[in-house]
Motif scaffolding. Sequence first.
Motif, PDB file in Angstrom:
ATOM      1  N   ILE A   1     105.198  -4.098  99.201  1.00  0.00           N
ATOM      2  CA  ILE A   1     104.329  -3.937  98.030  1.00  0.00           C
ATOM      3  C   ILE A   1     103.166  -4.918  98.112  1.00  0.00           C
ATOM      4  O   ILE A   1     102.008  -4.560  97.862  1.00  0.00           O
TER       5      ILE A   1
ATOM      6  N   VAL B   1      99.182  -4.063  98.216  1.00  0.00           N
ATOM      7  CA  VAL B   1      98.235  -4.582  97.216  1.00  0.00           C
ATOM      8  C   VAL B   1      97.087  -5.305  97.901  1.00  0.00           C
ATOM      9  O   VAL B   1      95.911  -5.108  97.562  1.00  0.00           O
TER      10      VAL B   1
ATOM     11  N   LEU C   1      93.869 -10.750  91.932  1.00  0.00           N
ATOM     12  CA  LEU C   1      95.107  -9.982  91.998  1.00  0.00           C
ATOM     13  C   LEU C   1      95.715 -10.062  93.398  1.00  0.00           C
ATOM     14  O   LEU C   1      96.912 -10.304  93.564  1.00  0.00           O
TER      15      LEU C   1
ATOM     16  N   PRO D   1     108.073  -9.956  89.725  1.00  0.00           N
ATOM     17  CA  PRO D   1     106.791  -9.486  89.196  1.00  0.00           C
ATOM     18  C   PRO D   1     106.956  -8.201  88.394  1.00  0.00           C
ATOM     19  O   PRO D   1     108.034  -7.588  88.393  1.00  0.00           O
ATOM     20  N   PHE D   2     105.884  -7.821  87.712  1.00  0.00           N
ATOM     21  CA  PHE D   2     105.811  -6.534  86.992  1.00  0.00           C
ATOM     22  C   PHE D   2     106.830  -6.420  85.872  1.00  0.00           C
ATOM     23  O   PHE D   2     107.261  -5.318  85.529  1.00  0.00           O
ATOM     24  N   THR D   3     107.241  -7.567  85.300  1.00  0.00           N
ATOM     25  CA  THR D   3     108.205  -7.485  84.212  1.00  0.00           C
ATOM     26  C   THR D   3     107.579  -6.959  82.934  1.00  0.00           C
ATOM     27  O   THR D   3     108.282  -6.480  82.043  1.00  0.00           O
TER      28      THR D   3
ATOM     29  N   ALA E   1     103.579  -5.137  81.535  1.00  0.00           N
ATOM     30  CA  ALA E   1     102.214  -4.744  81.878  1.00  0.00           C
ATOM     31  C   ALA E   1     101.486  -4.320  80.617  1.00  0.00           C
ATOM     32  O   ALA E   1     102.048  -3.639  79.759  1.00  0.00           O
ATOM     33  N   ARG E   2     100.256  -4.754  80.520  1.00  0.00           N
ATOM     34  CA  ARG E   2      99.429  -4.384  79.380  1.00  0.00           C
ATOM     35  C   ARG E   2      97.978  -4.435  79.848  1.00  0.00           C
ATOM     36  O   ARG E   2      97.703  -4.836  80.980  1.00  0.00           O
TER      37      ARG E   2
ATOM     38  N   TYR F   1      99.392  -7.785  84.297  1.00  0.00           N
ATOM     39  CA  TYR F   1     100.283  -6.944  85.090  1.00  0.00           C
ATOM     40  C   TYR F   1     101.665  -7.555  85.302  1.00  0.00           C
ATOM     41  O   TYR F   1     102.377  -7.175  86.221  1.00  0.00           O
ATOM     42  N   GLY F   2     102.029  -8.514  84.461  1.00  0.00           N
ATOM     43  CA  GLY F   2     103.347  -9.112  84.601  1.00  0.00           C
ATOM     44  C   GLY F   2     103.488  -9.987  85.824  1.00  0.00           C
ATOM     45  O   GLY F   2     104.568 -10.044  86.427  1.00  0.00           O
ATOM     46  N   LEU F   3     102.413 -10.675  86.201  1.00  0.00           N
ATOM     47  CA  LEU F   3     102.428 -11.490  87.415  1.00  0.00           C
ATOM     48  C   LEU F   3     102.293 -12.982  87.147  1.00  0.00           C
ATOM     49  O   LEU F   3     102.541 -13.797  88.039  1.00  0.00           O
TER      50      LEU F   3
ATOM     51  N   TRP G   1     105.656 -15.141  87.226  1.00  0.00           N
ATOM     52  CA  TRP G   1     106.169 -15.031  88.596  1.00  0.00           C
ATOM     53  C   TRP G   1     105.355 -15.898  89.543  1.00  0.00           C
ATOM     54  O   TRP G   1     105.902 -16.604  90.397  1.00  0.00           O
TER      55      TRP G   1
END
Length: 219
Positions: free
Chosen positions: A12, A16, A67, A173-175, A177-178, A182-184, A187
Amino acid sequence: MDSDPGIPLARIASFVRQHTHDFRNGLNGLDLEAALLQEIISDDEGRECIGRIRQQVRSLAERLRQLSARFNDPRPYRAPLTAHELLLIWREQNRNLPGPLDVTWEDQVAGERVEVDVEALAEIFHELLVNAAKYSPSGPVSIVAHLDQGEVVLEMREPKAAPVDVTGWGEAPFTAARRGAYGLGLWTIHRLTKASGGGIRHEFIPTGALLTRLNFQTI
């Protein structure tokens, strides 16, 4: 999606990084074309409009760069710093916010030294402050530096109106997202802290506060 493809995080991360790289190349091409167009157009209003477009394109490219950077393996360069300097770095990050937080600072350390990466620590402190600004706007934040069993400990307390479940924070990660996130964040700071030789944990205190605790071994 009901099925879990079980894709390794390394794959992943590679996707990215490559995808954002390719996308940024396209944005840089658009910026160059807009620059040429800006030179051709003589109308002031048109030139200002193109200038705003270029600014937006560059902003998007920078967000993509940030990112992509979150998926790089942390490779901190550690250097000796005094415990007091850690608080100074945190204070500077607060001053650099668009709207600095109301923070009470308590310095209970002296000349104790730790080995940390300054840039990594600045990113960690910045992320914690940004989160506090978003999720703890109702009261002052408290940040304390002290010693505990041969370690420099930095504690940040944020007032909370209701209990907070911290289970799993920073583990993956990605717990969440809004828009624009991105939930990072957690982490990333957990990875940076551990790569810097430190520890980090979160805890909800019954008195009504979220405690984030960073610890680094003295040298």
